[in-house]
Design a protein around this motif. Structure first.
Motif, PDB file in Angstrom:
ATOM      1  N   THR A 146     -31.587 -58.362 150.496  1.00  0.00           N
ATOM      2  CA  THR A 146     -30.580 -57.314 150.498  1.00  0.00           C
ATOM      3  C   THR A 146     -29.733 -57.488 151.752  1.00  0.00           C
ATOM      4  N   VAL A 147     -28.549 -56.859 151.774  1.00  0.00           N
ATOM      5  CA  VAL A 147     -27.617 -57.011 152.893  1.00  0.00           C
ATOM      6  C   VAL A 147     -27.661 -55.758 153.769  1.00  0.00           C
ATOM      7  N   LYS A 148     -27.813 -55.953 155.061  1.00  0.00           N
ATOM      8  CA  LYS A 148     -27.817 -54.858 156.034  1.00  0.00           C
ATOM      9  C   LYS A 148     -26.951 -55.240 157.229  1.00  0.00           C
ATOM     10  N   LEU A 149     -26.333 -54.240 157.854  1.00  0.00           N
ATOM     11  CA  LEU A 149     -25.679 -54.453 159.139  1.00  0.00           C
ATOM     12  C   LEU A 149     -26.735 -54.188 160.213  1.00  0.00           C
ATOM     13  N   LEU A 150     -27.094 -55.225 160.958  1.00  0.00           N
ATOM     14  CA  LEU A 150     -28.160 -55.101 161.938  1.00  0.00           C
ATOM     15  C   LEU A 150     -27.637 -55.299 163.358  1.00  0.00           C
ATOM     16  N   ALA A 151     -28.228 -54.548 164.267  1.00  0.00           N
ATOM     17  CA  ALA A 151     -28.105 -54.824 165.696  1.00  0.00           C
ATOM     18  C   ALA A 151     -29.324 -55.656 166.069  1.00  0.00           C
ATOM     19  N   MET A 189     -23.066 -65.947 154.999  1.00  0.00           N
ATOM     20  CA  MET A 189     -23.733 -64.812 155.625  1.00  0.00           C
ATOM     21  C   MET A 189     -24.976 -65.288 156.351  1.00  0.00           C
ATOM     22  N   ARG A 190     -25.244 -64.664 157.478  1.00  0.00           N
ATOM     23  CA  ARG A 190     -26.440 -65.021 158.246  1.00  0.00           C
ATOM     24  C   ARG A 190     -27.686 -64.464 157.572  1.00  0.00           C
ATOM     25  N   VAL A 191     -28.805 -65.115 157.844  1.00  0.00           N
ATOM     26  CA  VAL A 191     -30.098 -64.757 157.257  1.00  0.00           C
ATOM     27  C   VAL A 191     -31.043 -64.385 158.380  1.00  0.00           C
ATOM     28  N   GLU A 192     -31.779 -63.291 158.222  1.00  0.00           N
ATOM     29  CA  GLU A 192     -32.769 -62.869 159.202  1.00  0.00           C
ATOM     30  C   GLU A 192     -34.047 -62.474 158.470  1.00  0.00           C
ATOM     31  N   GLY A 193     -35.125 -62.370 159.263  1.00  0.00           N
ATOM     32  CA  GLY A 193     -36.361 -61.827 158.716  1.00  0.00           C
ATOM     33  C   GLY A 193     -37.296 -62.836 158.095  1.00  0.00           C
ATOM     34  N   VAL A 246     -30.462 -63.578 177.022  1.00  0.00           N
ATOM     35  CA  VAL A 246     -30.490 -62.502 176.034  1.00  0.00           C
ATOM     36  C   VAL A 246     -29.364 -62.709 175.027  1.00  0.00           C
ATOM     37  N   SER A 247     -29.689 -62.619 173.761  1.00  0.00           N
ATOM     38  CA  SER A 247     -28.689 -62.635 172.695  1.00  0.00           C
ATOM     39  C   SER A 247     -28.572 -61.219 172.139  1.00  0.00           C
ATOM     40  N   VAL A 248     -27.354 -60.707 172.084  1.00  0.00           N
ATOM     41  CA  VAL A 248     -27.119 -59.352 171.571  1.00  0.00           C
ATOM     42  C   VAL A 248     -25.975 -59.441 170.573  1.00  0.00           C
ATOM     43  N   ARG A 249     -26.222 -59.052 169.329  1.00  0.00           N
ATOM     44  CA  ARG A 249     -25.215 -59.230 168.287  1.00  0.00           C
ATOM     45  C   ARG A 249     -25.336 -58.155 167.211  1.00  0.00           C
ATOM     46  N   VAL A 250     -24.219 -57.884 166.568  1.00  0.00           N
ATOM     47  CA  VAL A 250     -24.164 -56.951 165.439  1.00  0.00           C
ATOM     48  C   VAL A 250     -23.379 -57.627 164.336  1.00  0.00           C
ATOM     49  N   HIS A 251     -23.982 -57.787 163.179  1.00  0.00           N
ATOM     50  CA  HIS A 251     -23.290 -58.407 162.046  1.00  0.00           C
ATOM     51  C   HIS A 251     -24.096 -58.198 160.768  1.00  0.00           C
ATOM     52  N   PRO A 252     -23.469 -58.386 159.601  1.00  0.00           N
ATOM     53  CA  PRO A 252     -24.219 -58.282 158.348  1.00  0.00           C
ATOM     54  C   PRO A 252     -25.189 -59.457 158.212  1.00  0.00           C
ATOM     55  N   VAL A 253     -26.334 -59.192 157.634  1.00  0.00           N
ATOM     56  CA  VAL A 253     -27.318 -60.243 157.384  1.00  0.00           C
ATOM     57  C   VAL A 253     -27.962 -60.024 156.025  1.00  0.00           C
ATOM     58  N   MET A 254     -28.500 -61.105 155.482  1.00  0.00           N
ATOM     59  CA  MET A 254     -29.391 -61.005 154.330  1.00  0.00           C
ATOM     60  C   MET A 254     -30.816 -60.991 154.854  1.00  0.00           C
TER      61      MET A 254
END
Length: 447
Positions: free
Chosen positions: A259-264, A440-444, A278-286
């Motif tokens: 699913t797609v979420k906007l994550l910090a 789109m970036r992928v996380e998790g 430190v990496s700090v980012r906000v963007h949509p991810v799958m």
């Protein structure tokens, strides 16, 4: 004996009434009006919790005549005069940078403690505010600045102060989460869903701060500063909003169990030489639907924390609204009042680590790339050569044929974001690629 008995009745400090803690409230909108109501209606309860009477000394509003629900003798339009009066605590719920910055610096420099929900101000001016608080011995509390009623600031700067936090990742904006959740459940597009969110009151008349990621970026800066003992400003945060997320993107994610979420996302990154940044980012991810954040729907917020000792922690709840945010403000106010009554001090800023901020281009990420390509032999080989050229490893490939074209989906392993962007740019130049449909970036998931 007689003298001792007399002191016990009238002069013993232990028997003296505690000095009231006088509060100046700046702003009386949705949150402020709830704070004022609870302080007035539950005064005895707050006295018991704080160990001293907590008195609302004044409420600064732009137009006092527009607040007939509040006692007229508490209302004023003279903010500076209220701050300069004999108050002990200033609660700021106005928002924005100026004049809130000047007001709070004046309060702190004169020894008055501050409670604020102003994430934009904290993300831009935390150093000034913290130094002013340290110099005068005043307290600076801001639980309500991030994720509304969810206790998050206090655990990061107090409960986990003895641990090493490696990652903080979360949904910190209810408007964007509502929109993306609705797109996932209904299949509707971004524009239609944003309009629905506005009609239901989940989006502001001007939703720019939410949908373009500014609100989440301010909160990410605060979280990263707390988690990594490093000063991070909003300008240090890489930011993308959700305006480019299409119904096709959400459908593609759904097809592969995501699913797609906007994550910090705030994380420690170890470089090739072993140094940390430190990496700090906000963007949509799958993210996979099995991930703890995937099931957070509607306007709720949730933050996922990873630490060496504590392991994985999850904080979930209402991220906005009058009552939830007022709950966090009042929790801070009780702490400040306790400190005032007992002669204590709240936690100070911790920025001793001083880690550098890693540019987004150097940050390792993963991409989900959807392409429309010619349906003929050798196409995949040409695409793979571009990935190899930029030293980007492919984790998975899926292809679906349709007439003279094919749909090709590539999921990468982790690589520097700049290398992934360059790969996508070069792929788009191939003759066999008709269109780069989405990226789109992928996380998790493990890389």
């Amino acid at each position: 004996m007689a003298l001792s008995a007399e002191l016990g009745r009238s002069g013993d400090p232990a028997e003296a009434e505690p000095t009231p803690v006088r509060v100046a409230l700046l702003g009386c909108g949705t949150v402020g009006s709830e704070v004022a109501r609870l302080l007035t209606e539950e005064a005895a309860e707050f006295t018991a919790r704080a160990g001293a009477p907590v008195e609302l000394a004044g409420i600064a509003v732009r137009r006092p005549d527009k607040h007939p629900e509040l006692p007229a003798d508490l209302l004023t339009s003279d903010v500076e005069g209220l701050i300069a009066s004999d108050v002990d605590v200033v609660v700021e719920l106005v928002g924005g940078i100026e004049p809130a910055r000047s007001w709070l610096l004046t309060a702190l420099r004169s020894g008055k403690s501050v409670v604020t929900a102003n994430k934009a101000l904290l993300a831009d001016c935390s150093r000034e505010l913290s130094e002013a608080a340290d110099a005068s011995g005043a307290d600076l509390y801001y639980e309500a600045a991030v994720a509304g009623a969810i206790p998050l600031v206090r655990p990061l700067r107090e409960s986990l102060a003895g641990d090493r936090i490696t990652r903080v990742m979360g949904i910190v904006n209810g408007t964007t989460n509502y929109i993306l959740s609705a797109m996932d459940s209904t299949g509707a597009g971004y524009v239609d869903t944003l309009e629905e969110a506005s009609n239901l009151g989940y989006a502001e008349a001007d939703p720019t701060a939410d949908v373009d990621g500014y609100d989440a970026a301010s909160k990410a800066a605060i979280l990263a500063s707390l988690a990594f003992h490093t000063r991070i400003a909003a300008s240090d945060v890489y930011r993308e909003g959700i305006g480019s997320v299409s119904a096709a993107d959400v459908a593609a994610a759904k097809m592969i169990g995501r699913t797609v979420k906007l994550l910090a996302i705030c994380e420690r990154v170890v470089g090739p030489d072993g140094s940390e940044s430190v990496s700090v980012r906000v963007h949509p991810v799958m993210i996979p639907r099995s991930h703890q954040l995937a099931g957070v729907g509607g306007a709720f917020n949730a933050v996922y924390v990873e630490a060496d000792g504590a392991g994985e922690l999850m904080f979930f709840g209402q991220g906005a609204g009058g009552a939830p945010t007022a709950s966090a403000v009042l929790g801070d106010l009780v702490d400040v009042a306790r400190n005032r009554a007992g002669g204590g001090r709240g936690p100070r800023e911790s920025a001793h680590a001083g880690l550098g901020v890693r540019p987004m281009g150097e940050t390792p990420t993963r991409y989900h790339i959807s392409l429309q390509v010619a349906d003929r032999p050798g196409v995949l080989a040409q695409v793979s050569q571009v990935f190899a050229k930029h030293d980007v490893s492919i984790a998975a490939v899926r292809q679906r044929d349709k007439h003279s074209t094919a749909s090709l989906v590539v999921v990468t392993h982790a690589a520097p974001d700049a290398a992934l962007r360059a790969t996508v740019d070069d792929i788009g130049e191939l003759d066999v690629v008709h269109e780069v449909v989405s990226v789109m970036r992928v996380e998790g998931e493990d890389s």
